[in-house]
Structure formats: structure tokens, C-alpha cells
Design a protein around this motif. Structure first.
Motif, PDB file in Angstrom:
ATOM      1  N   ALA A   1       4.032  13.322 -26.446  1.00  0.00           N
ATOM      2  CA  ALA A   1       3.452  13.958 -25.255  1.00  0.00           C
ATOM      3  C   ALA A   1       2.107  13.339 -24.917  1.00  0.00           C
ATOM      4  N   MET A   2       1.318  13.008 -25.924  1.00  0.00           N
ATOM      5  CA  MET A   2       0.034  12.339 -25.688  1.00  0.00           C
ATOM      6  C   MET A   2       0.248  10.970 -25.050  1.00  0.00           C
ATOM      7  N   GLU A   3       1.232  10.235 -25.539  1.00  0.00           N
ATOM      8  CA  GLU A   3       1.475   8.877 -25.039  1.00  0.00           C
ATOM      9  C   GLU A   3       1.943   8.881 -23.587  1.00  0.00           C
ATOM     10  N   GLU A   4       2.611   9.960 -23.159  1.00  0.00           N
ATOM     11  CA  GLU A   4       3.155  10.027 -21.798  1.00  0.00           C
ATOM     12  C   GLU A   4       2.263  10.825 -20.844  1.00  0.00           C
ATOM     13  N   ALA A   5       1.128  11.312 -21.335  1.00  0.00           N
ATOM     14  CA  ALA A   5       0.294  12.209 -20.540  1.00  0.00           C
ATOM     15  C   ALA A   5      -0.529  11.462 -19.501  1.00  0.00           C
ATOM     16  N   GLY A   6      -0.830  12.160 -18.399  1.00  0.00           N
ATOM     17  CA  GLY A   6      -1.777  11.654 -17.412  1.00  0.00           C
ATOM     18  C   GLY A   6      -3.145  12.259 -17.611  1.00  0.00           C
ATOM     19  N   LEU A   7      -3.220  13.303 -18.434  1.00  0.00           N
ATOM     20  CA  LEU A   7      -4.469  13.975 -18.781  1.00  0.00           C
ATOM     21  C   LEU A   7      -4.270  14.600 -20.159  1.00  0.00           C
ATOM     22  N   ILE A   8      -5.263  14.465 -21.021  1.00  0.00           N
ATOM     23  CA  ILE A   8      -5.178  15.057 -22.361  1.00  0.00           C
ATOM     24  C   ILE A   8      -6.365  15.990 -22.563  1.00  0.00           C
TER      25      ILE A   8
ATOM     26  N   ALA B   1       0.832  -1.204   0.000  1.00  0.00           N
ATOM     27  CA  ALA B   1       0.000   0.000   0.000  1.00  0.00           C
ATOM     28  C   ALA B   1       0.868   1.255   0.000  1.00  0.00           C
ATOM     29  N   LEU B   2       1.958   1.209   0.763  1.00  0.00           N
ATOM     30  CA  LEU B   2       2.855   2.354   0.818  1.00  0.00           C
ATOM     31  C   LEU B   2       3.496   2.604  -0.548  1.00  0.00           C
ATOM     32  N   LEU B   3       3.947   1.520  -1.193  1.00  0.00           N
ATOM     33  CA  LEU B   3       4.580   1.659  -2.505  1.00  0.00           C
ATOM     34  C   LEU B   3       3.584   2.078  -3.579  1.00  0.00           C
ATOM     35  N   ALA B   4       2.325   1.699  -3.404  1.00  0.00           N
ATOM     36  CA  ALA B   4       1.303   2.117  -4.371  1.00  0.00           C
ATOM     37  C   ALA B   4       1.095   3.623  -4.360  1.00  0.00           C
ATOM     38  N   SER B   5       1.551   4.288  -3.288  1.00  0.00           N
ATOM     39  CA  SER B   5       1.385   5.737  -3.192  1.00  0.00           C
ATOM     40  C   SER B   5       2.460   6.507  -3.964  1.00  0.00           C
ATOM     41  N   CYS B   6       3.482   5.807  -4.466  1.00  0.00           N
ATOM     42  CA  CYS B   6       4.604   6.499  -5.112  1.00  0.00           C
ATOM     43  C   CYS B   6       4.154   7.311  -6.317  1.00  0.00           C
ATOM     44  N   GLY B   7       3.259   6.734  -7.120  1.00  0.00           N
ATOM     45  CA  GLY B   7       2.786   7.441  -8.304  1.00  0.00           C
ATOM     46  C   GLY B   7       2.093   8.738  -7.930  1.00  0.00           C
ATOM     47  N   ARG B   8       1.275   8.702  -6.867  1.00  0.00           N
ATOM     48  CA  ARG B   8       0.580   9.913  -6.429  1.00  0.00           C
ATOM     49  C   ARG B   8       1.586  10.944  -5.919  1.00  0.00           C
ATOM     50  N   GLY B   9       2.601  10.462  -5.197  1.00  0.00           N
ATOM     51  CA  GLY B   9       3.629  11.381  -4.703  1.00  0.00           C
ATOM     52  C   GLY B   9       4.379  12.042  -5.841  1.00  0.00           C
ATOM     53  N   ARG B  10       4.636  11.290  -6.908  1.00  0.00           N
ATOM     54  CA  ARG B  10       5.342  11.839  -8.072  1.00  0.00           C
ATOM     55  C   ARG B  10       4.490  12.913  -8.753  1.00  0.00           C
ATOM     56  N   LEU B  11       3.181  12.647  -8.861  1.00  0.00           N
ATOM     57  CA  LEU B  11       2.289  13.621  -9.482  1.00  0.00           C
ATOM     58  C   LEU B  11       2.193  14.891  -8.642  1.00  0.00           C
ATOM     59  N   LEU B  12       2.167  14.740  -7.312  1.00  0.00           N
ATOM     60  CA  LEU B  12       2.112  15.914  -6.451  1.00  0.00           C
ATOM     61  C   LEU B  12       3.380  16.750  -6.586  1.00  0.00           C
ATOM     62  N   ARG B  13       4.510  16.080  -6.701  1.00  0.00           N
ATOM     63  CA  ARG B  13       5.780  16.792  -6.766  1.00  0.00           C
ATOM     64  C   ARG B  13       6.018  17.407  -8.149  1.00  0.00           C
ATOM     65  N   GLU B  14       5.717  16.648  -9.203  1.00  0.00           N
ATOM     66  CA  GLU B  14       6.058  17.085 -10.547  1.00  0.00           C
ATOM     67  C   GLU B  14       4.861  17.638 -11.319  1.00  0.00           C
ATOM     68  N   GLY B  15       3.644  17.324 -10.862  1.00  0.00           N
ATOM     69  CA  GLY B  15       2.446  17.741 -11.579  1.00  0.00           C
ATOM     70  C   GLY B  15       1.974  16.665 -12.533  1.00  0.00           C
ATOM     71  N   VAL B  16       0.667  16.590 -12.749  1.00  0.00           N
ATOM     72  CA  VAL B  16       0.095  15.646 -13.712  1.00  0.00           C
ATOM     73  C   VAL B  16       0.477  16.106 -15.112  1.00  0.00           C
ATOM     74  N   PRO B  17       1.181  15.278 -15.897  1.00  0.00           N
ATOM     75  CA  PRO B  17       1.521  15.694 -17.261  1.00  0.00           C
ATOM     76  C   PRO B  17       0.251  15.844 -18.091  1.00  0.00           C
ATOM     77  N   CYS B  18      -0.035  17.060 -18.538  1.00  0.00           N
ATOM     78  CA  CYS B  18      -1.288  17.384 -19.222  1.00  0.00           C
ATOM     79  C   CYS B  18      -0.973  17.880 -20.621  1.00  0.00           C
ATOM     80  N   ALA B  19      -1.258  17.060 -21.626  1.00  0.00           N
ATOM     81  CA  ALA B  19      -0.989  17.422 -23.014  1.00  0.00           C
ATOM     82  C   ALA B  19      -2.170  18.201 -23.583  1.00  0.00           C
ATOM     83  N   ILE B  20      -1.881  19.354 -24.157  1.00  0.00           N
ATOM     84  CA  ILE B  20      -2.896  20.173 -24.820  1.00  0.00           C
ATOM     85  C   ILE B  20      -2.726  19.957 -26.316  1.00  0.00           C
TER      86      ILE B  20
END
Length: 457
Positions: A299-306, A209-228
Motif C-alpha cells: 500500500a505504501m508503494e502504490e500510495a499517492g500520499l502517505i 497536454a490533454l493526455l497529461a491530465s489523465c492522472g488527475r482525472g483518475r485521482l478525481l474519480r477514484e481518490g488519491v490513494p492515501c496509506a495510513i
């Protein structure tokens, strides 16, 4: 790790003029150095006032001349941020005043603090564990309210408690092992294999459960990659500028103006975003624009939101909906009808399920609908309880080693090894968990961590 015996000083506010500037000291001679550079207004000396009281007086330069009227306070070991004697001057935010004050503190026996040295001393003196110390850095660099809230929760000890619970449970397993093995004549209940496997399985699950939080921590630190993304002149750069609140990207009516991806960070709808403005997607023979189109697709392929943009003032084309379908297969997608301030063209009927859609006007910065949809795509409960997530690669690597050690212990148990043979794996798990909080971390690791801090913190 040896504690420093010298006294450090630094300017603890950003460079440049400001309303307030702070000079900070820590070490055995911190209060004495402060006294040499400070003349209280009134009959009492600095130490005649109680610790943590704000004392009004003059800050003196190295020649003993007043350079500012300031507030000074001091704290005594161990009841301070660093666990040492500390002192602090709250000055007017003049770079010259701060420079002269720092020079005077050096003349009084202090030396220049290194990056992160105040927080490092707090760690070495047991005022913070390593997870909390790293949270100080995360708090300083937070670029969203969620990131700041999680850093504050981690600084308050939420992650440390979670790690401590796992550590304590594994220590209980170790203690029982040793009691049974070292004192065979005592009336101690031996572990049954089922009990042992259940105890280890529970901690493996907690580590998962702790390791499952890593992705969320990365998004909080770096931001959700959002391709426009969208066809040329769909309004991508205009939307980027509106989301940022300033003119970052060049906007013209000429198709193909954006040739490369442009990245910036912002917060929208309470979600930290790493915005990626892309080149317009179309077939082209221009080699430079073609490279931009290829980067847009990456950028689309690596995005967390498009965000797929379609110009609402012109009839939508088949290519628009083909791009929309491609995006929906890659990541959460929002259809953005742009140029909402212009007369709207009829929306065609299409034989496909559409994602959430909004209408925006970058010209008047009407983004309320878009903010709401982004909030729905990344609801607050997605981030978990404040402060209980792993936020960097070092933490992830140590937690991963702890989990693998517990997993090996369970596998050895299933293979029929005796409990005493599992001690090595459990001890390895405990060592890895100790690295998370700093109980068993190497000095080179702490050097690397604190070198990323700013001077004065």
C-alpha cells in the motif's frame, strides 16, 4: 444509430421514502401519457399551460383514482433534456405512490426506461456530445467537491471545446491539403513543409497536454490513494474512523488488531482520498499478521500520499523514523503525531529532514491541521481548469491514438514524404478525436457507456 420512436418512463429518484419523488417520461407520446395520468386542479388542461410551467393537480393510478397531489410539467421537442417531448411528475417521495404512478404510465403506453436511456437519447438527438454525456455519469458518482466541479465543467462543454479546437485545426490542415491537390490550377498557396510541421507540432503538444491530465482525472474519480501507516497501536484505525466520521475500523489496545488493509473514501481539505488503513508495521512470527504487514508495504508503494503515524504520548523509536524515511522516498508524506489529547512525550532530535508534521486527536476529531497539510500537498491548481481533463480510460485511449497519428504524420514529413501521403494519418487522428465526442463512435461503445448509468437518468 437509430433513434427510438417509443416513449419511456422511469422513477428518477433513489429508492426508499423521501421528501420528493420524481417520475419522468420522454418520447413522442410523453405528454399524452402524462395527460392520461394527471388531473389538473382548475379548468385548464395540462397542454393549456405553457411548456415548463408547473401545474398543480392529482396523479391518477391505472384505474383513474387519485393517489397523490403533485406538480406536473412538460417540455416539447427539441427544447428538452433529451431533445424529445418530455413530462415530469414531482410527487411526495412515497415508494408506493411512485410505483402506482409508474404502473399508470405503463398502462398509458410508456415502457420502462433502461439504464442511462434518457441521457442516451439526449446524445443521439444532439443535445449532448459523448464527453458531456459521460460527465453526467461522473457528476452522479462524484465523491468530492473537486470531482463534482470538474464533471459540471465537462457537462458545460469545457472538454468538448478543447477537443473541438484540436479537431478544427486538423480539419484546416486537411482542407488545405485537398484544395492544393484537387485544384492545382487555382491560385492556392501550397503548404510549406515548415508551416505544416508547425501546425502538426502545435496539435501534438495540445494532445500531450490533454493526455497529461489523465492522472488527475483518475485521482478525481477514484481518490488519491492515501496509506495510513505506523507501528502497532499508533492510532491508525482511530484516525481512519475520525477522517470518515464513522466507526469503520475496529479499534482496541491489542497490538495487531488490524490484520488486513481497510479501504474507504472521503474528502479532506478539499482533496478526494482513498484511505487505506494498514496493519501495524513490525517484525512478527504470526503468519496472518505477517501477510498484513506485507500488504501494508505494498500500500505504501502504490500510495499517492502517505500518513506516517507516531504515538505522541510515548517516546518515539528508531523504527518510527526509519519508516518515515522509507515513506518519504515513495510519495508525498505527512508526519502525524497522534493522541494529541494525552500528555506528550518529548520529541527526540533526529538527524534527518522531517516532512510536514501535524498533531491530531482522533478521540476529539481535531483534524484541522491535517486538513490544511493535505490541501497544501494537493493545491487546487493541481487539478487544472474545471472540466478540461480526461476522466476515463476510453477517453485516454482515443486521445492517445490521435496523438500517435499526428506524431506519425510529423515523422513521415521529416522522412521526406509528400504532403498528400500524410492525409491518412491526419484522417486517423480526426477519427480518434471524433470518438471522444461521439462523432464517429461505435454503437457498442455507447451501449457500454450508458449501461453504467442509473435508471431514470
Amino acid at each position: 444509430m437509430s433513434l427510438q420512436n417509443d416513449t419511456i418512463a422511469a422513477i428518477s429518484t433513489p429508492q426508499g421514502p423521501g421528501a420528493i419523488g420524481i417520475l419522468r417520461l420522454s418520447g413522442p407520446e410523453a405528454v399524452s401519457a402524462a395527460e392520461k395520468c394527471f388531473k389538473p386542479l382548475g379548468p385548464k388542461g395540462l397542454r393549456d399551460h405553457p411548456p415548463r410551467a408547473l401545474v398543480y393537480g392529482d396523479l391518477l393510478d391505472s384505474g383513474g383514482q387519485p393517489i397523490d397531489r403533485v406538480l406536473c410539467t412538460y417540455s416539447l421537442s427539441p427544447s428538452s433534456y433529451t431533445g424529445e417531448d418530455t413530462a415530469e411528475f414531482q410527487c411526495h417521495g412515497s415508494p408506493m405512490v411512485l410505483a402506482l404512478g409508474l404502473e399508470a404510465l405503463f398502462a398509458a403506453g410508456a415502457r420502462q426506461a433502461r439504464a442511462g436511456e434518457f441521457t442516451r437519447r439526449a446524445f443521439l438527438n444532439g443535445r449532448l456530445d459523448l464527453a458531456q454525456a459521460e460527465a453526467v455519469g461522473d457528476l452522479l458518482s462524484a465523491q468530492s467537491r473537486e470531482g463534482a466541479r470538474h464533471a459540471a465543467g465537462q457537462l458545460a462543454g469545457a472538454l468538448s471545446k478543447k477537443i473541438g479546437d484540436i479537431y478544427s485545426a486538423l480539419v484546416d490542415v486537411m482542407a488545405h491539403f485537398h484544395a492544393v491537390l484537387d485544384y492545382p490550377d487555382e491560385d492556392i498557396d501550397p503548404f510549406r513543409m515548415e508551416q505544416l510541421d508547425e501546425a502538426l507540432a502545435h496539435q501534438e503538444g495540445a494532445l500531450n497536454a490533454l493526455l497529461a491530465s489523465c492522472g488527475r482525472g483518475r485521482l478525481l474519480r477514484e481518490g488519491v490513494p492515501c496509506a495510513i501507516v505506523g507501528r502497532p497501536n499508533a492510532g491508525k484505525s482511530s484516525l481512519l474512523n475520525a477522517m470518515l466520521g464513522w466507526e469503520r475500523a475496529i479499534v482496541t489496545d491489542i497490538p495487531g488488531t488490524t490484520r488486513d488493509t481497510v479501504e474507504e473514501r472521503c474528502e479532506l481539505g478539499g482533496v478526494p482520498l482513498r484511505l487505506i488503513d494498514t496493519a501495524g508495521l513490525r517484525d512478527t512470527t504470526d503468519p496472518v499478521e505477517k501477510l498484513g504487514v506485507e500488504r501494508s508495504r505494498r500500500a505504501m508503494e502504490e500510495a499517492g500520499l502517505i500518513l506516517v503515524l507516531i504515538d505522541a504520548s510515548r517516546p518515539a523509536q528508531d523504527q518510527d523514523f526509519a519508516l518515515l524515511q522509507e515513506a518519504m522516498a515513495l510519495a508525498p508524506t505527512i508526519l502525524v503525531w497522534t493522541k494529541g489529547d494525552l500528555p506528550q512525550a518529548p520529541i527526540p532530535v533526529v538527524n534527518m529532514e522531517l516532512p510536514p508534521s501535524v498533531t491530531v486527536s482522533a478521540k476529539v476529531r481535531d483534524l484541522d491541521e491535517l486538513c490544511n497539510e493535505i490541501s497544501c500537498a494537493f493545491p487546487q491548481d493541481l487539478w487544472g481548469d474545471y472540466g478540461e481533463i480526461l476522466t476515463n480510460a476510453r477517453q485516454e485511449e482515443a486521445a492517445s491514438r490521435a496523438r500517435e497519428a499526428v506524431r506519425r504524420a510529423r515523422e513521415a514529413l521529416t522522412a521526406g514524404f509528400t504532403p498528400d501521403a500524410l492525409l491518412t494519418d491526419v484522417e486517423e487522428a480526426l477519427s480518434a478525436l471524433g470518438e471522444l465526442t461521439g462523432q464517429s463512435v461505435r454503437e457498442d461503445v455507447t451501449n457500454r457507456i450508458f449501461s453504467k448509468f442509473c435508471v431514470g437518468k
